[in-house]
Structures are given as structure tokens and as C-alpha cells.
Design a protein around this motif. Structure first.
Motif, PDB file in Angstrom:
ATOM      1  N   GLU A  49      -1.664  81.563  -2.016  1.00  0.00           N
ATOM      2  CA  GLU A  49      -1.445  82.943  -1.735  1.00  0.00           C
ATOM      3  C   GLU A  49      -0.287  83.274  -0.957  1.00  0.00           C
ATOM      4  O   GLU A  49       0.376  84.433  -1.224  1.00  0.00           O
ATOM      5  CB  GLU A  49      -2.583  83.239  -0.777  1.00  0.00           C
ATOM      6  N   HIS A  50       0.391  82.446  -0.085  1.00  0.00           N
ATOM      7  CA  HIS A  50       1.448  82.577   0.701  1.00  0.00           C
ATOM      8  C   HIS A  50       2.362  81.403   0.949  1.00  0.00           C
ATOM      9  O   HIS A  50       2.502  80.911   1.808  1.00  0.00           O
ATOM     10  CB  HIS A  50       1.085  83.193   2.141  1.00  0.00           C
ATOM     11  N   PRO A  51       2.930  81.120  -0.125  1.00  0.00           N
ATOM     12  CA  PRO A  51       3.458  79.810   0.020  1.00  0.00           C
ATOM     13  C   PRO A  51       4.675  79.640   0.989  1.00  0.00           C
ATOM     14  O   PRO A  51       4.867  78.496   1.185  1.00  0.00           O
ATOM     15  CB  PRO A  51       4.140  79.516  -1.712  1.00  0.00           C
ATOM     16  N   VAL A  52       5.382  80.738   1.255  1.00  0.00           N
ATOM     17  CA  VAL A  52       6.298  80.776   2.280  1.00  0.00           C
ATOM     18  C   VAL A  52       5.953  81.878   3.223  1.00  0.00           C
ATOM     19  O   VAL A  52       5.869  82.974   3.248  1.00  0.00           O
ATOM     20  CB  VAL A  52       7.630  81.168   1.847  1.00  0.00           C
TER      21      VAL A  52
ATOM     22  N   GLY B 160       8.196  81.390  16.319  1.00  0.00           N
ATOM     23  CA  GLY B 160       7.750  81.057  14.832  1.00  0.00           C
ATOM     24  C   GLY B 160       8.416  80.414  14.045  1.00  0.00           C
ATOM     25  O   GLY B 160       9.538  80.100  14.329  1.00  0.00           O
ATOM     26  N   PHE B 161       7.815  80.212  12.777  1.00  0.00           N
ATOM     27  CA  PHE B 161       8.491  79.453  11.814  1.00  0.00           C
ATOM     28  C   PHE B 161       7.924  79.946  10.354  1.00  0.00           C
ATOM     29  O   PHE B 161       6.789  80.603  10.293  1.00  0.00           O
ATOM     30  CB  PHE B 161       8.380  78.027  12.000  1.00  0.00           C
ATOM     31  N   TRP B 162       8.757  79.773   9.481  1.00  0.00           N
ATOM     32  CA  TRP B 162       8.306  79.789   8.062  1.00  0.00           C
ATOM     33  C   TRP B 162       7.599  78.514   7.672  1.00  0.00           C
ATOM     34  O   TRP B 162       8.083  77.465   7.794  1.00  0.00           O
ATOM     35  CB  TRP B 162       9.489  79.962   6.958  1.00  0.00           C
ATOM     36  N   ALA B 163       6.374  78.624   7.180  1.00  0.00           N
ATOM     37  CA  ALA B 163       5.587  77.317   6.617  1.00  0.00           C
ATOM     38  C   ALA B 163       5.808  77.308   5.274  1.00  0.00           C
ATOM     39  O   ALA B 163       5.452  78.186   4.563  1.00  0.00           O
ATOM     40  CB  ALA B 163       4.141  77.578   7.117  1.00  0.00           C
ATOM     41  N   VAL B 164       6.411  75.995   4.698  1.00  0.00           N
ATOM     42  CA  VAL B 164       6.632  76.032   3.227  1.00  0.00           C
ATOM     43  C   VAL B 164       5.658  75.012   2.827  1.00  0.00           C
ATOM     44  O   VAL B 164       5.726  73.993   3.436  1.00  0.00           O
ATOM     45  CB  VAL B 164       7.995  75.670   2.976  1.00  0.00           C
ATOM     46  N   THR B 165       4.852  75.273   1.677  1.00  0.00           N
ATOM     47  CA  THR B 165       4.011  74.519   1.588  1.00  0.00           C
ATOM     48  C   THR B 165       3.972  73.965  -0.245  1.00  0.00           C
ATOM     49  O   THR B 165       3.114  73.126  -0.262  1.00  0.00           O
ATOM     50  CB  THR B 165       2.671  75.286   1.707  1.00  0.00           C
ATOM     51  N   ARG B 166       4.774  74.420  -1.016  1.00  0.00           N
ATOM     52  CA  ARG B 166       4.554  74.175  -2.165  1.00  0.00           C
ATOM     53  C   ARG B 166       5.546  73.040  -2.505  1.00  0.00           C
ATOM     54  O   ARG B 166       6.877  72.887  -2.051  1.00  0.00           O
ATOM     55  CB  ARG B 166       4.932  75.112  -3.289  1.00  0.00           C
ATOM     56  N   TYR B 167       5.259  71.812  -3.457  1.00  0.00           N
ATOM     57  CA  TYR B 167       6.049  70.922  -3.527  1.00  0.00           C
ATOM     58  C   TYR B 167       7.612  71.325  -3.970  1.00  0.00           C
ATOM     59  O   TYR B 167       8.557  70.520  -3.458  1.00  0.00           O
ATOM     60  CB  TYR B 167       5.570  70.144  -4.780  1.00  0.00           C
TER      61      TYR B 167
ATOM     62  N   ARG C 104      13.632  72.587   9.234  1.00  0.00           N
ATOM     63  CA  ARG C 104      15.185  72.750   9.009  1.00  0.00           C
ATOM     64  C   ARG C 104      15.485  74.323   9.451  1.00  0.00           C
ATOM     65  O   ARG C 104      14.535  74.790   9.940  1.00  0.00           O
ATOM     66  CB  ARG C 104      15.775  72.786   7.481  1.00  0.00           C
ATOM     67  N   THR C 105      16.613  74.681   9.556  1.00  0.00           N
ATOM     68  CA  THR C 105      17.009  75.914  10.112  1.00  0.00           C
ATOM     69  C   THR C 105      17.690  76.418   9.222  1.00  0.00           C
ATOM     70  O   THR C 105      18.928  76.033   8.415  1.00  0.00           O
ATOM     71  CB  THR C 105      17.726  75.952  11.457  1.00  0.00           C
ATOM     72  N   ALA C 106      17.823  78.065   8.855  1.00  0.00           N
ATOM     73  CA  ALA C 106      18.365  78.613   7.546  1.00  0.00           C
ATOM     74  C   ALA C 106      19.707  78.910   8.326  1.00  0.00           C
ATOM     75  O   ALA C 106      19.769  79.404   9.491  1.00  0.00           O
ATOM     76  CB  ALA C 106      17.510  79.904   7.490  1.00  0.00           C
ATOM     77  N   THR C 107      20.722  78.789   7.347  1.00  0.00           N
ATOM     78  CA  THR C 107      22.205  78.861   7.908  1.00  0.00           C
ATOM     79  C   THR C 107      22.769  80.349   7.532  1.00  0.00           C
ATOM     80  O   THR C 107      23.807  80.844   7.839  1.00  0.00           O
ATOM     81  CB  THR C 107      22.995  77.890   7.464  1.00  0.00           C
ATOM     82  N   ARG C 108      21.704  80.782   6.605  1.00  0.00           N
ATOM     83  CA  ARG C 108      22.062  82.585   6.336  1.00  0.00           C
ATOM     84  C   ARG C 108      21.079  83.310   5.795  1.00  0.00           C
ATOM     85  O   ARG C 108      19.832  82.514   5.831  1.00  0.00           O
ATOM     86  CB  ARG C 108      22.954  82.438   5.002  1.00  0.00           C
ATOM     87  N   ASP C 109      21.017  84.483   5.774  1.00  0.00           N
ATOM     88  CA  ASP C 109      19.786  85.183   5.563  1.00  0.00           C
ATOM     89  C   ASP C 109      19.613  84.952   3.829  1.00  0.00           C
ATOM     90  O   ASP C 109      20.548  84.800   3.118  1.00  0.00           O
ATOM     91  CB  ASP C 109      20.192  86.567   5.720  1.00  0.00           C
ATOM     92  N   LEU C 110      18.485  84.795   3.286  1.00  0.00           N
ATOM     93  CA  LEU C 110      18.051  84.641   1.888  1.00  0.00           C
ATOM     94  C   LEU C 110      16.606  84.910   1.597  1.00  0.00           C
ATOM     95  O   LEU C 110      15.821  85.203   2.751  1.00  0.00           O
ATOM     96  CB  LEU C 110      18.343  82.888   1.678  1.00  0.00           C
ATOM     97  N   GLU C 111      16.396  84.897   0.408  1.00  0.00           N
ATOM     98  CA  GLU C 111      14.810  85.393   0.165  1.00  0.00           C
ATOM     99  C   GLU C 111      14.228  83.878  -0.745  1.00  0.00           C
ATOM    100  O   GLU C 111      15.075  83.213  -1.676  1.00  0.00           O
ATOM    101  CB  GLU C 111      14.964  86.395  -0.905  1.00  0.00           C
ATOM    102  N   LEU C 112      13.243  83.730  -0.303  1.00  0.00           N
ATOM    103  CA  LEU C 112      12.489  82.566  -1.050  1.00  0.00           C
ATOM    104  C   LEU C 112      11.068  83.101  -1.268  1.00  0.00           C
ATOM    105  O   LEU C 112      10.302  83.505  -0.626  1.00  0.00           O
ATOM    106  CB  LEU C 112      12.416  81.391  -0.248  1.00  0.00           C
ATOM    107  N   ARG C 113      10.701  82.991  -2.619  1.00  0.00           N
ATOM    108  CA  ARG C 113       9.347  83.616  -2.929  1.00  0.00           C
ATOM    109  C   ARG C 113       9.052  84.981  -2.548  1.00  0.00           C
ATOM    110  O   ARG C 113       7.960  85.088  -1.858  1.00  0.00           O
ATOM    111  CB  ARG C 113       8.412  82.677  -2.895  1.00  0.00           C
TER     112      ARG C 113
END
Ligand code: HEM
Length: 418
Positions: free
Chosen positions: A34-37, A48-55, A308-317
Motif C-alpha cells: 500500500e505505501h512502499p515509500v 522521522g524517516f522514509w521507510a522503503v520496503t520494496r526490493y 541513507r540521506t537524500a542529497t536533493r529533492d526528488l520523487e519516488l513512487r
């Protein structure tokens, strides 16, 4: 858009208690589907953090180190200020090109060839460990078997006395299991650990580890040897490592070479006890053990996540990740991703292919000790399984309280030797 955890208040991956009884696979299944990111809040002072769960997402993140940097922290969820980052930095918390330089100091020693030459020696140690443990009949599998082999091997590649093994184990436990009151003097989310903020894992045990590393370095300065610590000593003498980098390098190897393989072996034995038909298959057809080792590694997933830490703004899923956000990649989830592993909750020692992410999903930080961990696990089961007529649990299995390491601290067993 941030999928808010308010929708799922029960999901709390930042709480070590969530992992005490079992890995919360149900949460991971839900997040993958439902919420892979997923934006996961945390208690202050963390943000807080982004939890990334898909392979697939884990792999993409770990390959793209320019966008997902390790420089602002890779181990644990703790957010570090500049001073902490500087002083606690190890190869885990660097990006190329510095990372490449650090890794090169001892990468050859951990290559397939580098560790392959120890195969006979590891086998002898495994036999010795089993000769002592099996006649006891009923014992705790963790201290008697799983813990012994990795640490004895570590002592040998460090060329430090085998008598130092219990001390190295205790320091490693205190540092990596810093959320478990049973194993650590300073429990990170319960005690006041501010005095230790500049130490790796905020653990006072680090002082002792650094003193020990200094003594070992001085021995090699006086009398050089062909070992890993000598390679670190030379790197420091030549200015490739400064003193704190030397300390942190030693600490990483000591902890990594000690804890994770131990948990792999314990989880592997537990899985085989819970799946007696798989145990029987391996006893009847031991040639299958090298392949089975990969399934044991997938099943065990001894490290839940790195970050990891994002070095720029981006969109993931569809998730809007901002520069500076923590991005946490959950191996425990990716190793149960149904898109990659058919019937992921089936323990199948014949599983092929089996491209698990237990050692990381690739990229510059792929586990330096992967060849060694594979070899030790394979040899242990090759030596152990033919010697078992039967094995069963003789008491409750106790897990380490940790959201970082998937560890077993006690596993009483009853064995009838063949
Ligand atoms: C089953 C056992 C093991 C598991 C599950 C494991 C897991 C991992 C993982 C997931 C990483 C990636 C970290 C990241 O992406 O930031 C890693 C890195 C590392 N591992 Fe292992 N490890 C194991 C055994 C070992 C052993 C035996 C050693 C050696 C003594 C070792 C040394 C290291 C080092 C030095 C790194 C850092 C590599 C880098 O940053 O380039 N590991 N390990």
C-alpha cells in the motif's frame, strides 16, 4: 505527498519493542503493497524517516549513492550533528571517492580468494566447536555454537589471542545491541547516554575497544605482522587513516565480523528445527548445503535496515522526498518481497534463484565480509548436520531487543548426536 503514519498508528518501526517477539512482517507486507515509500514519524529529537520496503527500490537507492548519501549516517536511525558525524565516521558513513580509498585498505583480505585460503582452518575450528558442544546434549545453541565460530575466526585474522574472544564478544554485544538492557550498560532509548554521544552506537564500550585497538597497533609498530590490524596500522602510519578513523575501522570490523554471522547460524538452525523435512533433505543430500546457505541468509536477514540521506529533492513512487530526509531501506521487507521471491514465507533450501539483499542490495557498501560470512555459515552446517540424529528446542527462544539487528540471544536445544 507524505503518506501519513496517522493512517497506521500501529506501525512503529522505530521502536525496538516492535521486534522483540518477532519481526513485524505483517507491517512490511502492508507497506510494500500500500505505501512502499512511507513517511514514518519518530520520537524527538529524531525527525522521522522514509521507510522503503520494496526490493527494486532498495536496489535503486543503494546503487545511486550521489542521490542517497551515506555521509550523514548509515547505521541506526540516530540523527547525528556535525561533530558526532565527524568523530564517529567509518567507511559505512562515507561516499566515494573517500569510501573507495578506505575500503581498499583491506578489501583483498576479504575477497573470495582472501578468505578461501582459510577454509580448512575454519572447518577445523567448526569441528572443535562441535566436539565441545554436542556431548552436552542439552545446551544453549547461541553461546556454545553460533557465537564461537565467527569470533574465533575474527581473532585469527586479527592475529589476537583466542583468549580475547569473550571480551571482543562482550564489547560487540554492548555496542550493536545498545537497545537491549540484557546486553548493554547504556540502553540508548532508556538511559541518559548524552555523555557517550561522540562514541559509535553511543556506547561506553567503545572506549575499551579503542584502547584495545591502540595496544594492538603498538604491537605491530614494534613487530609488523601479516594481518588485518597491520594493514590498518600501516594505513595510519602513512596518513591514509587518522587516529579516530583507525579506531572506527577497527570497531566496524570487530562488530560486523562477530554479530551478524552468529545470528545467521542461530536463525538457520531454528528454521531447520521448524522445518524438519528441510533438515532431513540436507542431511540426506549434503551437496545442497551451499545453496541452502543462501536461503538461510535470506530467512535470517540479521540486519533489518541501513539508511541513507537524500542529497536533493526528488520523487519516488509519488512520495516527495526532500533534501536532508532520512531514507531507511528495510532488508527484512525486501527479502520477503513477493515480486521477487515466490512464496516468500516458505523456507525452501532449494530456492533458486535467491538474490537476497541480506548483505545489502549492491552498490559501494555491499558487505565487505559477505564471502567470509557465507563460508563460515556453509561450513558450520556441513559439519553440524551429519552429526545430528535429532535436535529440538528445549526452551523458549529469546530475541535481542533491537530495531537494527535481528538477533537471537538464547536458544536452548536438546540434541542426540548421530
Ligand atoms: C551474515 C553476516 C553479515 C551480514 C548480514 C552483513 C550485512 C551487511 C550489510 C547489510 C552491509 C551494508 C551496509 C550499507 O549498505 O550501508 C554490510 C557492510 C559491511 N560489512 Fe557486513 N554483514 C555480515 C558479515 C560481515 C563480516 C563477517 C564482516 C567482516 C569482518 C563484515 C564487514 C562489513 C563491513 C566492513 C561493511 C561496510 C562496507 C562498506 O561500507 O563498504 N560483515 N554488512
Amino acid at each position: 505527498m507524505r503518506w501519513m503514519a496517522a493512517e497506521h498508528p500501529e506501525i512503529d518501526l522505530a521502536n525496538p519493542d516492535s521486534f522483540v517477539h518477532e519481526v513485524p512482517y505483517g507491517w512490511f507486507d502492508h507497506l510494500r503493497s500500500e505505501h512502499p515509500v512511507f513517511w514514518h514519524p519518530e520520537r524527538a529529537p529524531n525527525q522521522g524517516f522514509w521507510a522503503v520496503t520494496r526490493y527494486d527500490d532498495l536496489t535503486a537507492i543503494h546503487m545511486d549513492w550521489r542521490t542517497y548519501s551515506s555521509e550523514l549516517g548509515a547505521v541506526s536511525l540516530e540523527e547525528l550533528d556535525d561533530e558526532q558525524l565527524e568523530i564517529r565516521k567509518s567507511m559505512l558513513e562515507t561516499d566515494p571517492p573517500r569510501h573507495t580509498e578506505l575500503r581498499a585498505i583491506c578489501s583483498k583480505r576479504f575477497s573470495a580468494r582472501g578468505v578461501g585460503k582459510y577454509e580448512d582452518w575454519i572447518r577445523d575450528v567448526a569441528r572443535d566447536v562441535l566436539d565441545r558442544a554436542l556431548p552436552m546434549g542439552e545446551f544453549d545453541f547461541v553461546p556454545e555454537i553460533s557465537r564461537d565460530l565467527p569470533i574465533r575466526f575474527l581473532c585469527s585474522i586479527f592475529t589476537v589471542p583466542q583468549e580475547d574472544a569473550p571480551q571482543l564478544i562482550s564489547w560487540g554485544d554492548q555496542m550493536i545491541a545498545n537497545q537491549d538492557p540484557d546486553l548493554s550498560r547504556a540502553v540508548i532509548d532508556r538511559d541518559d547516554t548524552e555523555a557517550f554521544r561522540l562514541l559509535p552506537f553511543r556506547s561506553p564500550a567503545a572506549y575499551e575497544v579503542f584502547d584495545y585497538a591502540d595496544r594492538q597497533r603498538d604491537l605491530r609498530l614494534a613487530d609488523p605482522r601479516d594481518d588485518v590490524i597491520n594493514a590498518l596500522t600501516v594505513a595510519q602510519s602513512e596518513g591514509v587513516l587518522n587516529e579516530q578513523e583507525f579506531h572506527n575501522y577497527f570497531g566496524v570490523l570487530m562488530i560486523a565480523g562477530n554479530e551478524t554471522t552468529r545470528h545467521t547460524i542461530s536463525h538457520g538452525m531454528l528454521a531447520l528445527m521448524e522445518h524438519p523435512e528441510q533438515l532431513k533433505l540436507l542431511q540426506e543430500e549434503p551437496d545442497r548445503i551451499p545453496r541452502a546457505t543462501e536461503e538461510i541468509l535470506r530467512w535470517a536477514t540479521p540486519v533489518h535496515h541501513f539508511r541513507r540521506t537524500a542529497t536533493r529533492d526528488l520523487e519516488l513512487r509519488g512520495a516527495e522526498i526532500k533534501r536532508g530526509d532520512k531514507v531507511v531501506t528495510w532488508y527484512s521487507s525486501a527479502n520477503r518481497d513477493e515480486e521477487v521471491f515466490p512464496e516468500p514465507y516458505t523456507f525452501d533450501v532449494t530456492r533458486t534463484p535467491n538474490d537476497h539483499v541480506t548483505f545489502g542490495p549492491g552498490g559501494p557498501h555491499f558487505c565487505l565480509g559477505a564471502h567470509l560470512a557465507r563460508l563460515e555459515t556453509k561450513i558450520l552446517f556441513q559439519e553440524l548436520l551429519p552429526r545430528l540424529k535429532s535436535i529440538e528446542l528445549a526452551g523458549p527462544v529469546e530475541r535481542i531487543r533491537s530495531d537494527f539487528v535481528n538477533g537471537i540471544k538464547r536458544m536452548p536445544v536438546r540434541i542426540v548426536a548421530a
